[in-house]
Design an enzyme around this catalytic site. Structure first.
Site, PDB file in Angstrom:
ATOM      1  N   LYS A  11      23.992  95.832  93.771  1.00 47.90           N
ATOM      2  CA  LYS A  11      24.441  95.732  92.465  1.00 47.90           C
ATOM      3  C   LYS A  11      23.674  95.282  91.282  1.00 47.90           C
ATOM      4  O   LYS A  11      23.375  95.397  90.022  1.00 47.90           O
ATOM      5  CB  LYS A  11      25.799  94.563  92.453  1.00 47.90           C
ATOM      6  CG  LYS A  11      27.214  95.345  92.940  1.00 47.90           C
ATOM      7  CD  LYS A  11      27.293  96.410  91.870  1.00 47.90           C
ATOM      8  CE  LYS A  11      28.686  97.269  92.385  1.00 47.90           C
ATOM      9  NZ  LYS A  11      28.818  98.530  91.586  1.00 47.90           N
ATOM     10  N   LYS A  50      26.599 108.525  98.922  1.00 44.80           N
ATOM     11  CA  LYS A  50      27.919 108.482  99.240  1.00 44.80           C
ATOM     12  C   LYS A  50      28.784 108.924  97.974  1.00 44.80           C
ATOM     13  O   LYS A  50      28.298 108.670  97.037  1.00 44.80           O
ATOM     14  CB  LYS A  50      28.064 106.777  99.148  1.00 44.80           C
ATOM     15  CG  LYS A  50      29.338 106.265  99.617  1.00 44.80           C
ATOM     16  CD  LYS A  50      29.548 104.940  99.534  1.00 44.80           C
ATOM     17  CE  LYS A  50      29.829 104.368  98.220  1.00 44.80           C
ATOM     18  NZ  LYS A  50      30.268 102.905  97.978  1.00 44.80           N
ATOM     19  N   LYS A  60      32.042 107.611  92.062  1.00 45.11           N
ATOM     20  CA  LYS A  60      32.049 108.183  90.715  1.00 45.11           C
ATOM     21  C   LYS A  60      31.037 107.759  89.733  1.00 45.11           C
ATOM     22  O   LYS A  60      30.787 108.318  88.631  1.00 45.11           O
ATOM     23  CB  LYS A  60      33.378 107.076  90.228  1.00 45.11           C
ATOM     24  CG  LYS A  60      34.766 107.871  90.233  1.00 45.11           C
ATOM     25  CD  LYS A  60      34.970 109.032  89.142  1.00 45.11           C
ATOM     26  CE  LYS A  60      36.186 109.501  89.317  1.00 45.11           C
ATOM     27  NZ  LYS A  60      37.387 108.564  89.034  1.00 45.11           N
TER      28      LYS A  60
END
Ligand code: TYM
Length: 329
Positions: free
Chosen positions: A113, A193, A196
């Site tokens: 992140k 992966k 979105k």
């Protein structure tokens, strides 16, 4: 005999894709047969990354429509929005006091992140796994269906339970992670992966129209080593083959397709056309049920309101036990 409990959550990112479905939602649905299930739209978690929060309501609605259309039964199962049950933030605070900071900053998911949003490394982002542990522990879940990307968070949750219980007594329940046989679905690029956050066409959404499904599948990466139809294919590294096997439900036929592909009698374009047709068919009942629910948007919000009321009963009870254990006056 008392049924065990299942909890899982997902960030409100709008329409769900095949990764969410094959990695998690399929298990959410199946586990309803044997467990009391609680499924949560984790809107607070979404705030750790979202700067423009205006689509949260729409994303929540779209996601819950997908869950219902996939077979989540709100008469048996609790479906609710995280922020509607504020007890979770209180447990989050209490768990935070027994969480070593180093456990959080060392997590690979936190490091990812930081790489993804270097200008927005907020306090909530560091505490993300603590809030996730609070979600699970508030409902004393025995089992948590998730995709493999959530494994570090599940292991973290189990460690928190051990640490907390060692300090305050056996109050919290150590949950088990439950994976499907396809815990990591790759995107249409065949490399990353399915998600979105990447460019739009890396995922196929459950609610995509037949035209969109065909367009996306035809543009998907197959076997990277196969340039021409006459080249022998390698189905074991072809993402389309993997996805096809998940919906085919007929191993003998998939074995034949693998042989045709290896023998260069079935080309990638032809195979993709076949897969697109079958995926459209596979998702047809889903689209139908979704459209029915979408005729009554208020019903979806009623389901969430009712879910929150049922969730609050369990949540208050656990929170009382935890506070007593911590000896809060
Ligand atoms: P989220 O919103 O990223 O994803 C929801 C679920 O979908 C799974 N998933 C995938 N599985 C396989 N392949 C993929 N490409 C793929 N993409 C997504 C995820 O593993 C997840 O199960 N931190 C969680 C939300 C959360 C939660 C919880 C989960 C908050 N509290 C408590 C379980 C229990 C997340 O961001 O999931």
């Amino acid at each position: 005999m008392k049924k065990g409990r299942v909890f899982s959550g997902a960030r409100p990112t709008g329409r769900q894709h095949l990764g969410n479905y094959f990695g998690a939602i399929r298990n959410y649905v199946a586990l309803q047969e044997e467990y009391d299930c609680v499924y949560c739209v984790v809107d607070l978690h979404a705030l750790t990354s979202l700067v423009d929060t205006s689509p949260l309501r729409e994303y929540t609605y779209e996601m819950v429509l997908d869950w219902l259309a996939a077979g989540i039964d709100p008469t048996r199962t609790i479906v609710f929005v995280q922020s509607h049950v504020p007890q979770v933030t209180e447990l989050y605070t209490l768990l935070g006091m027994t969480t070593p900071l180093g456990w959080l900053t060392r997590l690979p998911t936190f490091k990812d992140k930081v790489r993804e949003q270097p200008d927005n490394v907020n306090y909530g982002l560091v505490g993300y796994p603590v809030l996730m542990a609070a979600d699970i522990l508030l409902y004393k879940a025995d089992a948590v269906p998730v995709g493999i990307d959530q494994a570090p968070h599940l292991e973290f949750t189990r460690e928190i339970v051990r640490r907390f219980n060692a300090r305050y007594g056996e109050v919290l329940v150590e949950p088990q992670m439950v994976l499907t046989e396809a815990p990591k679905i790759l995107g249409l690029d065949g490399v990353s992966k399915m998600s979105k956050s990447l460019e739009k066409d890396n995922s196929i959404e459950l609610a995509d129209s037949p035209e969109d499904i065909t367009r996306k599948v035809m543009g998907a990466v197959t076997d990277p080593a196969r340039l021409y139809k006459k080249d022998p294919g390698h189905p074991e590294v072809c993402n389309i083959f993997t996805l096809h096997r998940l919906i085919a439900g007929d191993e003998a036929r998939m074995d034949q397709i693998a042989r045709d592909c290896r023998g260069a009698t079935l080309g990638c374009v032809e195979h993709k056309r076949m897969f697109a047709r079958e995926l459209i068919e596979f998702l047809a009942p889903f689209r139908e049920i979704r459209a029915k629910y979408a005729e009554h948007p208020d019903d979806v919000w009623d389901i969430l309101r009712d879910g929150a009321a049922r969730a609050r009963v369990i949540a208050s009870q656990t929170l009382d036990e935890v506070k007593r254990a911590v000896r809060l006056p």
